[in-house]
Write a protein that holds these residues in place. Structure first.
Motif, PDB file in Angstrom:
ATOM      1  N   ARG A 604       0.796  -1.222   0.108  1.00 33.29           N
ATOM      2  CA  ARG A 604      -0.162  -0.116   0.150  1.00 33.29           C
ATOM      3  C   ARG A 604       1.030   1.237   0.061  1.00 33.29           C
ATOM      4  O   ARG A 604       1.441   1.316   0.891  1.00 33.29           O
ATOM      5  CB  ARG A 604      -0.948   0.094   1.213  1.00 33.29           C
ATOM      6  CG  ARG A 604      -1.853   1.239   1.310  1.00 33.29           C
ATOM      7  CD  ARG A 604      -2.728   1.132   2.431  1.00 33.29           C
ATOM      8  NE  ARG A 604      -3.591   0.174   2.472  1.00 33.29           N
ATOM      9  CZ  ARG A 604      -4.512  -0.037   3.369  1.00 33.29           C
ATOM     10  NH1 ARG A 604      -4.685   0.590   4.383  1.00 33.29           N
ATOM     11  NH2 ARG A 604      -5.518  -1.109   3.008  1.00 33.29           N
ATOM     12  N   ARG A 605       0.784   2.131  -0.980  1.00 32.42           N
ATOM     13  CA  ARG A 605       1.498   3.249  -1.215  1.00 32.42           C
ATOM     14  C   ARG A 605       0.486   4.481  -1.166  1.00 32.42           C
ATOM     15  O   ARG A 605      -0.612   4.381  -1.997  1.00 32.42           O
ATOM     16  CB  ARG A 605       2.350   3.294  -2.472  1.00 32.42           C
ATOM     17  CG  ARG A 605       3.409   2.437  -2.277  1.00 32.42           C
ATOM     18  CD  ARG A 605       3.896   2.072  -3.898  1.00 32.42           C
ATOM     19  NE  ARG A 605       5.257   1.249  -3.944  1.00 32.42           N
ATOM     20  CZ  ARG A 605       5.338  -0.085  -3.782  1.00 32.42           C
ATOM     21  NH1 ARG A 605       4.230  -0.830  -3.922  1.00 32.42           N
ATOM     22  NH2 ARG A 605       6.389  -0.592  -3.850  1.00 32.42           N
ATOM     23  N   THR A 606       0.894   5.321  -0.358  1.00 34.60           N
ATOM     24  CA  THR A 606      -0.004   6.872  -0.104  1.00 34.60           C
ATOM     25  C   THR A 606       0.508   7.652  -1.326  1.00 34.60           C
ATOM     26  O   THR A 606       1.539   8.077  -1.576  1.00 34.60           O
ATOM     27  CB  THR A 606       0.249   7.528   0.990  1.00 34.60           C
ATOM     28  OG1 THR A 606      -0.142   6.534   2.107  1.00 34.60           O
ATOM     29  CG2 THR A 606      -0.693   8.597   1.062  1.00 34.60           C
ATOM     30  N   VAL A 607      -0.231   8.081  -2.181  1.00 37.55           N
ATOM     31  CA  VAL A 607      -0.053   8.784  -3.452  1.00 37.55           C
ATOM     32  C   VAL A 607      -0.994  10.072  -3.520  1.00 37.55           C
ATOM     33  O   VAL A 607      -1.842  10.050  -2.963  1.00 37.55           O
ATOM     34  CB  VAL A 607       0.129   7.867  -4.819  1.00 37.55           C
ATOM     35  CG1 VAL A 607       1.064   7.117  -4.542  1.00 37.55           C
ATOM     36  CG2 VAL A 607      -1.326   7.425  -5.052  1.00 37.55           C
ATOM     37  N   LEU A 608      -0.852  10.787  -4.478  1.00 40.62           N
ATOM     38  CA  LEU A 608      -1.591  12.031  -4.586  1.00 40.62           C
ATOM     39  C   LEU A 608      -1.305  12.576  -5.872  1.00 40.62           C
ATOM     40  O   LEU A 608      -0.308  13.365  -6.347  1.00 40.62           O
ATOM     41  CB  LEU A 608      -1.311  13.210  -3.834  1.00 40.62           C
ATOM     42  CG  LEU A 608      -2.143  14.336  -3.704  1.00 40.62           C
ATOM     43  CD1 LEU A 608      -3.816  13.832  -3.295  1.00 40.62           C
ATOM     44  CD2 LEU A 608      -1.970  15.365  -2.814  1.00 40.62           C
ATOM     45  N   ARG A 609      -2.055  12.094  -7.015  1.00 41.59           N
ATOM     46  CA  ARG A 609      -1.905  12.454  -8.373  1.00 41.59           C
ATOM     47  C   ARG A 609      -3.084  12.505  -9.315  1.00 41.59           C
ATOM     48  O   ARG A 609      -3.695  11.385  -8.705  1.00 41.59           O
ATOM     49  CB  ARG A 609      -0.658  11.602  -9.036  1.00 41.59           C
ATOM     50  CG  ARG A 609      -1.054  10.035  -8.765  1.00 41.59           C
ATOM     51  CD  ARG A 609       0.083   9.103  -9.609  1.00 41.59           C
ATOM     52  NE  ARG A 609      -0.119   9.424 -11.121  1.00 41.59           N
ATOM     53  CZ  ARG A 609       0.396   8.585 -12.116  1.00 41.59           C
ATOM     54  NH1 ARG A 609       1.158   7.479 -11.711  1.00 41.59           N
ATOM     55  NH2 ARG A 609       0.139   8.811 -13.253  1.00 41.59           N
ATOM     56  N   LYS A 610      -3.148  13.157 -10.295  1.00 35.63           N
ATOM     57  CA  LYS A 610      -4.250  12.845 -11.172  1.00 35.63           C
ATOM     58  C   LYS A 610      -4.286  11.630 -12.047  1.00 35.63           C
ATOM     59  O   LYS A 610      -3.248  11.484 -12.564  1.00 35.63           O
ATOM     60  CB  LYS A 610      -4.398  14.297 -12.086  1.00 35.63           C
ATOM     61  CG  LYS A 610      -4.888  15.506 -11.199  1.00 35.63           C
ATOM     62  CD  LYS A 610      -6.360  15.440 -10.852  1.00 35.63           C
ATOM     63  CE  LYS A 610      -6.808  16.858 -10.255  1.00 35.63           C
ATOM     64  NZ  LYS A 610      -6.924  17.719 -11.291  1.00 35.63           N
ATOM     65  N   VAL A 611      -5.386  11.078 -12.286  1.00 36.58           N
ATOM     66  CA  VAL A 611      -5.494  10.043 -13.201  1.00 36.58           C
ATOM     67  C   VAL A 611      -6.590  10.029 -13.859  1.00 36.58           C
ATOM     68  O   VAL A 611      -7.493  10.826 -13.501  1.00 36.58           O
ATOM     69  CB  VAL A 611      -5.172   8.633 -12.635  1.00 36.58           C
ATOM     70  CG1 VAL A 611      -3.880   8.359 -11.776  1.00 36.58           C
ATOM     71  CG2 VAL A 611      -6.362   8.422 -11.561  1.00 36.58           C
TER      72      VAL A 611
END
Length: 728
Positions: A604-611
């Motif tokens: 589990r990786r916390t990310v913050l990006r638009k997809v």
């Protein structure tokens, strides 16, 4: 033997050519005829050449005895066989003999200096043969007469010259010229067929240290051994491995675009190349970094593909080495940022941009802080906080690591002296620092200037310090122990640790690398047995043990059960400034209670990006907030039913088919149809990408793809332009 045949042989000897009519009668005395026969027999016996003749049906009527001997047969047994029986008529890349000779014979053409392989078992022998058709007085074809000679040595010489032009003389691998031609030809052919081709660029890490300490002959031997290992690992059909020069290698892998398989191959290469080498009685340890690009996704022609692979290699080395990276469009901005870092690192110390933070090392039984590891941090006025994983490798490459390390040592000693109590400070020492003959004096000066007691300073060394001269290494250990400082062996268990280090070097502590901690609680994991052995060995040698990178309670429990004495990791604390250390120690002992998840979940990786999310003929922009191999959480669409299918567009042709498994308001949890794979940089990527060829077809109006967004969207959207909470 008739006079006509002797005359034909004589003409062959003299090299006459052209279509011959019936032999004209020549007045020869008996003496002259005898001399001619002896002359031809002497020529045959000399090994300079031989003769053959055939009838109109193409069957042998005469062959020199020396040829029969070479073939290991009686001359009489050869007479009557087809002329082709003398040769192995296989395809040759240059001559294509299997087609040329039969065509010439059937067309009754004169030929000369045709290269053919002799039909000799177990021995490669090449002849150059010539033949002239013969006609009788009526103009009817009656056979061939010809001659031949051995050209094996000449052909081998030509092959050697050709090989020298195409292959590296040191390793035997293809050279830069051959790799360039092969890649260009392959990509040109594959572009028409819409096939893929992967290229790996590999650089050796710490190779310069081997050259500098052991000499260039040792470096050459090391390159040979690396080439041998690569040849054993890379066995895909059609692959070619090349050495481009220095310590740079290239691998071409046709028809493979699966990034899962390519990543596993890159890991195998890095692991194998990083195993120890024995060079002239010395033990050498190096590493490897790999960059990967795949046509047609990352480049159509060889120039584009190599540029992409080079950029990926550059990123893998910048990420800490011993890694692989796939090319992505983001690497261009990363490379520009790294170039800026290289230029400004030299001034960072002078401009007071560096500072030191300290991560606690905890006693396993009491949760008491016993040591604090000093870690360099760089806060750039424009770029902000720059990761040590970025600037430390740059410092090593630019020979600034010695100055940076000495600065950290002096600063850490000064700040540790101000801490209440007797807690120790641990400082990392690079191989460049340790190899400096004046390093012990630097340590002595740091202790004297700060007035820090020597027993409170712990120097953490990696195995790279053993690459230098054995005598000088031993002397340095002696000098440091005379100062009274403690020594720790860092990153123990990374794949090439040697017990001989522990036998001879006076270490006080072994730090077990975090790679041995990951997955230790999973069924079937063998790391517990390995760590138990390390702890038992350290106990017998009266050394402490520290487990690095502990993040979850299950890992902590396992370390306590295995008898590890000290713990370092986020379950206790991240690195903190010196002022916080001082404040925590004012009340006496600093005790930290462990706090973290019950189980380690690396996926589990916390990310913050638009997809992008594609549903029917609509594309929605959403914010992805976490990601794992099996799924992700997104935010941005309203009231999406469970079971709704989407295609997740990560960019760069990365599309993943997914289904909504959880949905609450504007948040959805999606499960991927096919799991993601390691991208080599601590992240994840799709195993496959959509080919540019297919994208070009999809985006044509005729396919109907141009209708995206023409119908009414099924789901409402909310603005996710700004994150609602801080992401680590």
């Amino acid at each position: 033997m008739s006079g006509g045949l002797v005359l034909g042989r004589f003409r062959s000897l003299l090299g006459s050519s052209g279509h011959a009519k019936a032999e004209q009668s020549v007045d020869l005395t008996g003496q002259e005829l005898q001399e001619a026969v002896l002359l031809l027999q002497d020529y045959e016996a000399s090994g300079l050449g031989w003769f053959w003749a055939s009838n109109g049906d193409g069957r042998i009527t005469y062959i020199s005895d020396c040829v029969a001997q070479l073939l290991g047969r009686e001359r009489s047994a050869i007479i009557g066989e087809p002329i082709q029986a003398l040769f192995i008529l296989e395809r040759d890349e240059e001559d294509q003999v299997e087609r040329t000779l039969p065509l010439l014979l059937s067309a009754r053409k004169t030929f000369s200096d045709l290269q053919v392989r002799a039909a000799i078992e177990g021995k490669e022998t090449w002849w150059s043969i010539s033949g002239r058709p013969q006609f009788d007085g009526n103009g009817d074809f009656c056979g061939y007469r010809g001659n031949g000679n051995d050209i094996t040595a000449t052909r081998q010489s030509q092959r050697d010259a050709s090989r020298l032009a195409q292959y590296d003389s040191l390793t035997g691998l293809a050279n830069r010229h051959r790799m360039g031609k092969r890649l260009s030809a392959t990509l040109t052919a594959y572009q028409t067929a819409k096939r893929s081709c992967a290229v790996m660029m590999m650089d050796l890490d710490r190779f310069k240290a081997v050259n500098d300490t052991l000499g260039h002959p040792a470096g050459d031997e090391l390159l040979k051994q690396v080439a041998g290992r690569l040849t054993r690992i890379v066995n895909e059909a059609g692959c070619e491995i090349g050495r481009l020069g220095g310590d740079e290698f290239q691998i071409m892998i046709p028809d493979l675009e699966d990034r899962g398989r390519l990543g596993e191959l890159a890991k195998s290469i890095i692991t194998m190349v990083s195993q120890p080498y024995q060079i002239e009685g010395s033990r050498c340890v190096i590493g490897a970094s790999v960059g990967i690009a795949i046509a047609p996704y990352d480049g159509i022609n060889s120039e584009e593909l190599i540029r992409s692979a080079d950029l990926a290699l550059y990123a893998s080395k910048g990420g800490g080495r011993g890694q692989f990276r796939f090319y992505s469009s983001e690497l261009h901005s990363e490379a520009e940022r790294r170039r800026q870092i290289e230029e400004e690192l030299r001034d960072a110390l002078a401009n007071d941009q560096m500072h030191v933070v300290y991560q606690p090392i905890i006693d396993t039984k009491t949760n008491r802080v016993v040591t604090l590891e000093a870690l360099a941090r760089w806060t750039h006025p424009e770029l902000g906080d720059i990761s040590p994983g970025v600037f430390i490798p740059i410092a090593e490459e630019t020979n600034l690591i010695g100055a940076l390390g000495d600065w950290v040592l002096k600063r850490a000693c000064m700040e540790a002296k101000a801490w209440p109590g007797g807690v120790r400070v641990a400082v990392n020492v690079s191989a460049a620092q340790f190899g400096n003959t004046g390093f012990a004096s630097v340590v002595a000066q740091a202790l004297a200037h700060s007035e820090l007691p020597p027993e409170r300073l712990e120097l953490e060394l990696t195995e790279s310090v053993f690459l230098g001269d054995e005598g000088a290494t031993s002397d340095m250990f002696t000098q440091l122990k005379l100062l009274g400082v403690r020594l720790a062996l860092d990153d123990f268990g990374t794949g090439y640790s040697s017990l001989s280090y522990l036998q001879h070097a006076p270490f006080d502590k072994i730090k077990i690398d975090k790679s041995f901690i990951r997955g230790i609680t999973q069924p079937g994991n063998r790391n517990s047995a390995i760590i138990a052995s390390i702890v038992s060995l350290a106990t017998a040698l009266e050394m402490d043990t520290t487990a690095e990178g502990i993040e979850a309670h299950d890992e902590l429990h396992a370390m306590r059960k295995l008898g590890v004495k000290q713990i370092q990791g986020y379950i206790y604390a991240a690195a903190v400034p010196s002022d916080d250390v001082t404040e925590a120690l004012l009340s006496g002992e600093w005790v930290i209670e462990p706090e973290g998840p019950s189980k380690y979940r690396p996926e589990r990786r916390t990310v913050l990006r638009k997809v992008g999310l594609i549903h029917d003929d609509h594309r929605y922009e959403v914010m992805m907030r976490n990601l794992s191999r099996t799924g992700c959480m997104v935010e941005g669409l309203l009231d999406v039913p469970v079971g709704t299918p989407f295609v997740v567009d990560f960019g760069d042709g990365q599309l993943a088919v997914a289904v909504v498994r959880r949905s609450a308001g504007s948040t959805q949890g999606l499960e991927f149809e096919q799991q993601l794979v390691d991208d080599g940089a601590g992240g994840l990527c799709t195993r496959h990408r959509v080919s540019p060829y297919i994208l070009a077809q999809v985006m044509t109006p005729a396919t109907g793809a141009g209708s995206l967004g023409l119908t009414i969207p099924r789901f409402g959207q909310i603005d996710t332009g700004k994150p609602r909470s801080k992401v680590a």
